[in-house]
Design a protein around this motif. Structure first.
Motif, PDB file in Angstrom:
ATOM      1  N   LYS A  56       0.980  -1.172  -0.122  1.00  0.00           N
ATOM      2  CA  LYS A  56       0.059  -0.090   0.055  1.00  0.00           C
ATOM      3  C   LYS A  56       1.054   1.170  -0.076  1.00  0.00           C
ATOM      4  O   LYS A  56       1.016   2.001   1.037  1.00  0.00           O
ATOM      5  CB  LYS A  56      -0.920   0.022   1.214  1.00  0.00           C
ATOM      6  CG  LYS A  56      -2.036  -1.127   1.272  1.00  0.00           C
ATOM      7  CD  LYS A  56      -2.999  -1.160   0.024  1.00  0.00           C
ATOM      8  CE  LYS A  56      -3.924  -2.417   0.193  1.00  0.00           C
ATOM      9  NZ  LYS A  56      -4.751  -2.402  -0.890  1.00  0.00           N
ATOM     10  N   LYS A  57       1.377   1.552  -1.156  1.00  0.00           N
ATOM     11  CA  LYS A  57       2.435   2.447  -1.223  1.00  0.00           C
ATOM     12  C   LYS A  57       1.680   4.133  -1.022  1.00  0.00           C
ATOM     13  O   LYS A  57       2.626   4.879  -1.061  1.00  0.00           O
ATOM     14  CB  LYS A  57       3.011   2.417  -2.778  1.00  0.00           C
ATOM     15  CG  LYS A  57       3.737   1.192  -2.765  1.00  0.00           C
ATOM     16  CD  LYS A  57       4.507   1.166  -4.257  1.00  0.00           C
ATOM     17  CE  LYS A  57       5.006  -0.018  -4.687  1.00  0.00           C
ATOM     18  NZ  LYS A  57       6.093  -0.525  -3.447  1.00  0.00           N
ATOM     19  N   LYS A  58       0.441   4.138  -1.102  1.00  0.00           N
ATOM     20  CA  LYS A  58      -0.319   5.452  -0.931  1.00  0.00           C
ATOM     21  C   LYS A  58      -0.394   5.778   0.282  1.00  0.00           C
ATOM     22  O   LYS A  58      -0.857   7.264   0.492  1.00  0.00           O
ATOM     23  CB  LYS A  58      -1.557   5.420  -1.757  1.00  0.00           C
ATOM     24  CG  LYS A  58      -1.388   5.378  -3.113  1.00  0.00           C
ATOM     25  CD  LYS A  58      -0.549   6.138  -4.075  1.00  0.00           C
ATOM     26  CE  LYS A  58      -0.323   6.054  -5.689  1.00  0.00           C
ATOM     27  NZ  LYS A  58      -0.029   7.026  -6.199  1.00  0.00           N
ATOM     28  N   ILE A  59      -0.144   5.311   1.321  1.00  0.00           N
ATOM     29  CA  ILE A  59      -0.292   5.401   2.685  1.00  0.00           C
ATOM     30  C   ILE A  59       0.935   6.072   3.517  1.00  0.00           C
ATOM     31  O   ILE A  59       1.904   5.154   3.431  1.00  0.00           O
ATOM     32  CB  ILE A  59      -0.777   4.248   3.450  1.00  0.00           C
ATOM     33  CG1 ILE A  59      -2.190   3.508   3.099  1.00  0.00           C
ATOM     34  CG2 ILE A  59      -1.079   4.605   5.069  1.00  0.00           C
ATOM     35  CD1 ILE A  59      -2.328   2.412   3.662  1.00  0.00           C
ATOM     36  N   TYR A  60       0.797   7.325   4.042  1.00  0.00           N
ATOM     37  CA  TYR A  60       1.862   7.959   4.751  1.00  0.00           C
ATOM     38  C   TYR A  60       1.353   7.898   6.229  1.00  0.00           C
ATOM     39  O   TYR A  60       0.114   8.070   6.650  1.00  0.00           O
ATOM     40  CB  TYR A  60       2.049   9.145   4.281  1.00  0.00           C
ATOM     41  CG  TYR A  60       2.634   9.357   2.649  1.00  0.00           C
ATOM     42  CD1 TYR A  60       4.037   9.838   2.857  1.00  0.00           C
ATOM     43  CD2 TYR A  60       2.035   8.973   1.783  1.00  0.00           C
ATOM     44  CE1 TYR A  60       4.653   9.754   1.511  1.00  0.00           C
ATOM     45  CE2 TYR A  60       2.547   8.969   0.401  1.00  0.00           C
ATOM     46  CZ  TYR A  60       3.615   9.435   0.452  1.00  0.00           C
ATOM     47  OH  TYR A  60       4.324   9.549  -0.985  1.00  0.00           O
ATOM     48  N   PHE A  61       2.325   7.884   6.935  1.00  0.00           N
ATOM     49  CA  PHE A  61       2.150   7.569   8.500  1.00  0.00           C
ATOM     50  C   PHE A  61       3.156   8.076   9.597  1.00  0.00           C
ATOM     51  O   PHE A  61       4.153   8.118   9.072  1.00  0.00           O
ATOM     52  CB  PHE A  61       1.628   6.109   8.699  1.00  0.00           C
ATOM     53  CG  PHE A  61       2.727   5.114   8.217  1.00  0.00           C
ATOM     54  CD1 PHE A  61       3.678   4.629   9.253  1.00  0.00           C
ATOM     55  CD2 PHE A  61       2.826   4.790   6.961  1.00  0.00           C
ATOM     56  CE1 PHE A  61       4.633   3.846   9.052  1.00  0.00           C
ATOM     57  CE2 PHE A  61       3.891   3.610   6.605  1.00  0.00           C
ATOM     58  CZ  PHE A  61       4.842   3.325   7.449  1.00  0.00           C
ATOM     59  N   THR A  62       2.581   8.019  10.968  1.00  0.00           N
ATOM     60  CA  THR A  62       3.781   8.457  11.778  1.00  0.00           C
ATOM     61  C   THR A  62       3.454   7.407  12.871  1.00  0.00           C
ATOM     62  O   THR A  62       2.457   7.027  13.043  1.00  0.00           O
ATOM     63  CB  THR A  62       3.514   9.643  12.570  1.00  0.00           C
ATOM     64  OG1 THR A  62       3.746  10.815  11.588  1.00  0.00           O
ATOM     65  CG2 THR A  62       4.448   9.977  13.796  1.00  0.00           C
TER      66      THR A  62
END
Length: 285
Positions: free
Chosen positions: A201-207
């Motif tokens: 899932k390359k479109k997910i950005y996160f901390t």
């Protein structure tokens, strides 16, 4: 009556401390950028006092006295600033909050009394730390929207593509060894599954948010391996490094330590945890 007045003044000063910038100076020896032990202890006390506020950003500025060339002083002041940044990070201040680390060079000597020259130069060999707190969020009735609590999701929600910005994924089956920043053997299977789905899932950005248990006043815990009081940060970085090694793009990830600000209650092992906060979800191709 006197006790009531003192208590009132304490509450007022505490409120003011939480709303305004707070500063701290760290002093150095001549031509040195290693922090003296007494100054490190003072810095630790200052860091402990920050537990009562939510930090927006930290700025660090290094200075020297007027001895030496301008080029030398600029380099020395930057080295001093860098040293304090490393110390703050090592003692639990999230590196992502440190937005300015600048060497400003020399402070020109203002002589009021020739006998005070040595003392004044000593005060000019310093680093100034400026901590800016976040502004409080007003209630809706006061004209400002409140922040919604994150919605907790699972690894299955990542697979299903149902995540949106603000969702939080609690990794219930990933636990850390007591007082260390590495996971228990029983957690590795879940960690492998997490890495696999995040690579896809390359479109997910996160901390990645690290937590600890069993400390007082929302303090961070000491990492027994490094002896530094930054265990929540180290745990988040452990997951960050693991995911990067498995192929998750570092540009999609950040990591922070939340110390013991959000205990879950119950068994201590549940607070030795990491969570993932979704910060951006791009459109599928």
């Amino acid at each position: 009556m006197k006790q009531l007045i003192v208590a009132y003044l304490f509450l007022v000063s505490s409120f003011a401390f939480s709303q305004k910038e707070v500063t701290h100076d760290v002093y150095f020896g001549t031509d040195k950028y290693v922090v003296p032990l007494t100054e490190e202890n003072r810095l630790l006390l200052f860091i402990s006092s920050l537990d009562t506020i939510t930090i927006e950003k930290v700025s660090i500025y290094g200075f020297t006295d007027d001895s030496g060339s301008s080029k030398y002083n600029l380099e020395l002041s930057q080295n001093r600033a860098n040293t304090i940044k490393d110390l703050l990070s090592g003692y639990g201040i999230d590196p992502n909050l440190i937005t300015n680390v600048n060497g400003k060079g020399e402070i020109l000597l203002k002589i009021l009394n020739k006998d005070e020259v040595h003392q004044i130069r000593g005060l000019n060999r310093k680093v100034e730390v400026i901590v800016s707190p976040k502004k409080p969020i007003l209630k809706a009735s006061e004209g400002t929207k409140t922040e919604a609590a994150p919605i907790e999701k699972t690894i299955e929600d990542i697979k299903n593509g149902t995540l949106v910005k603000g969702d939080k994924i609690r990794l219930d089956k990933i636990y850390f060894k007591t007082s260390y920043s590495y996971v228990t053997s029983e957690s590795k299977k879940t960690l492998e599954s997490l890495a696999k789905v995040l690579v896809e899932k390359k479109k997910i950005y996160f901390t990645i948010q690290g937590h600890v248990c069993c400390t007082q006043n929302s303090r961070d815990a000491v990492d027994k391996k490094t002896k530094k009081r930054n265990l929540s940060v180290a745990r988040a970085k452990y997951i960050y490094d693991y995911l990067a090694k498995k192929g998750v793009d570092k540009k999609r990830m950040k990591y922070i330590g939340l110390r013991r600000k959000f205990p879950l209650g119950g068994e201590a092992k549940y607070d030795r945890r990491v969570e993932i906060l979704v910060t951006y979800v791009g459109k599928a191709n």
